[in-house]
Design a protein around this motif. Structure first.
Motif: not given
Length: 368
Positions: A358-362, A364-368
């Motif tokens: 259930l943990r999201e990796n987040k 960096i490329i998807f958090s921009l």
């Protein structure tokens, strides 16, 4: 119900991603068709149970087939076995204790801990199912005493001939129990607890590696057993340092008792329970004897059924061992059914491991 099934699919999908990252570490082979099989299962059933299997010819395929034929189990991974079936795996680290992983079924146990598989099926010679389960605070049932065993004789590192027992490791005692009965193709029986005699050690007889008295750590369990009208007796236990002598003494105890209950651990934190290591002088032997392993080292060699139930202390648990026999093993399982809720592990333990999908990796490329 739809949301529950969707979450089941998500769990297996994320587990497969994690398993793919562990190829050549804990996972030897990943079932690439697992998600297709899960989809078909969830079309007919409310839940799906994923299986990891230790890569050894000692596990007869008929046991796996009995699970698959139930229509809700899917094999997910084939798991690595430690080199030479050694009691420690120098390739893997225990994520709880940060020590080398315990037991030749250690990869199977780790894949359960991380939620990749709901159950792991392994073999046990001198504790290779029971000890890794304890070291990770997992449940396990080693059911050799009920007839679940391999077919090829082995010789332990200290020269004892044995046939490996087959066991199941899981976060859930209920899942472990169900899979054992399914593999054996037997039905659960009603057990009369007042007919059962349980043996424990005396106070002050066995000091665990953390300095605590084994008998005192059993107080909660003994209180529950007395409520169940089970007869409890105290006997002199072996020191468990010499496996052959310990087997002889426990065989004597089983002439008068149905089960033996111990509290074991912490496993391989203050010592290293490996007999290869222990042969290298008196200092190595003294370290080996602080491994926190007692009945788990000899349960299979007693042709017993043995069950681990984790307590709320690191790499530790209650071990319930019954003498050989199908009904005797069923009795032990029934006793544990009434003990399993005495202890609870921290929520963080489950969130970090079993529910890590259930943990999201987040990234960096998807958090921009």
């Amino acid at each position: 119900m739809y949301e529950y099934k969707l979450n089941q699919f998500l769990k297996v999908a994320k587990g497969s991603i994690k398993a793919s990252k562990l190829l050549e570490k804990t996972v030897e082979k990943l079932n690439e068709d697992a998600l297709l099989e899960v989809k078909d299962i969830l079309m007919k059933h409310d839940t799906v149970i994923t299986i990891g299997i230790k890569n050894t010819g000692q596990i007869n395929k008929k046991y796996i087939k009995r699970l698959i034929d139930k229509g809700k189990y899917v094999w997910h991974t084939i798991d690595f076995m430690s080199e030479g079936g050694r009691a420690v795996d120098d390739r893997l680290i225990n994520p709880l204790t940060l020590r080398p992983m315990t037991g030749s079924s250690s990869a199977t146990a780790l894949n359960v801990l991380y939620g990749i598989n709901d159950i792991g099926i392994g073999t046990d010679g001198g504790g290779s199912v029971l000890a890794p389960a304890l070291s990770l605070n997992l449940c396990s049932i080693m059911a050799k005493g009920m007839g679940l065993k391999g077919s090829i004789d082995r010789v332990s590192t200290d020269g004892i001939k044995f046939v490996p027992g087959i066991g199941v490791i899981s976060h859930s005692f209920e899942l472990a129990k169900e899979s054992i009965f399914t593999m054996l193709d037997v039905k659960e029986k009603v057990i009369r607890f007042e007919n059962i005699k349980v043996c424990i050690c005396k106070k002050g007889e066995i000091t665990l590696p953390d300095g605590k008295d084994m008998r005192e750590k059993l107080d909660l369990v003994l209180s529950k057993l007395m409520d169940m009208k089970i007869t409890i007796g105290e006997e002199e236990f072996p020191d468990f340092e010499n496996r052959e002598n310990s087997i002889e003494r426990m065989n004597e105890i089983f002439k008068a008792y149905d089960m033996v209950i111990t509290c074991e651990g912490p496993i391989d934190i203050l010592g290293l329970g490996d007999s290869v290591f222990g042969t290298l002088g008196s200092f190595a032997k003294s370290v080996q004897n602080k491994s926190g392993k007692y009945m788990v080292k000899i349960a299979n060699m007693l042709n017993a059924t043995s069950i681990t139930l984790p307590i709320n202390e690191v790499a530790s648990g209650i071990v319930i061992t019954s003498k050989e026999g199908l009904e005797e093993g069923m009795a032990a399982i029934s006793v544990v059914e009434n003990l399993k809720d005495i202890y609870s592990l921290p929520d963080l333990y489950y969130r970090y491991f079993k529910e890590s999908y259930l943990r999201e990796n987040k990234d960096i490329i998807f958090s921009l």
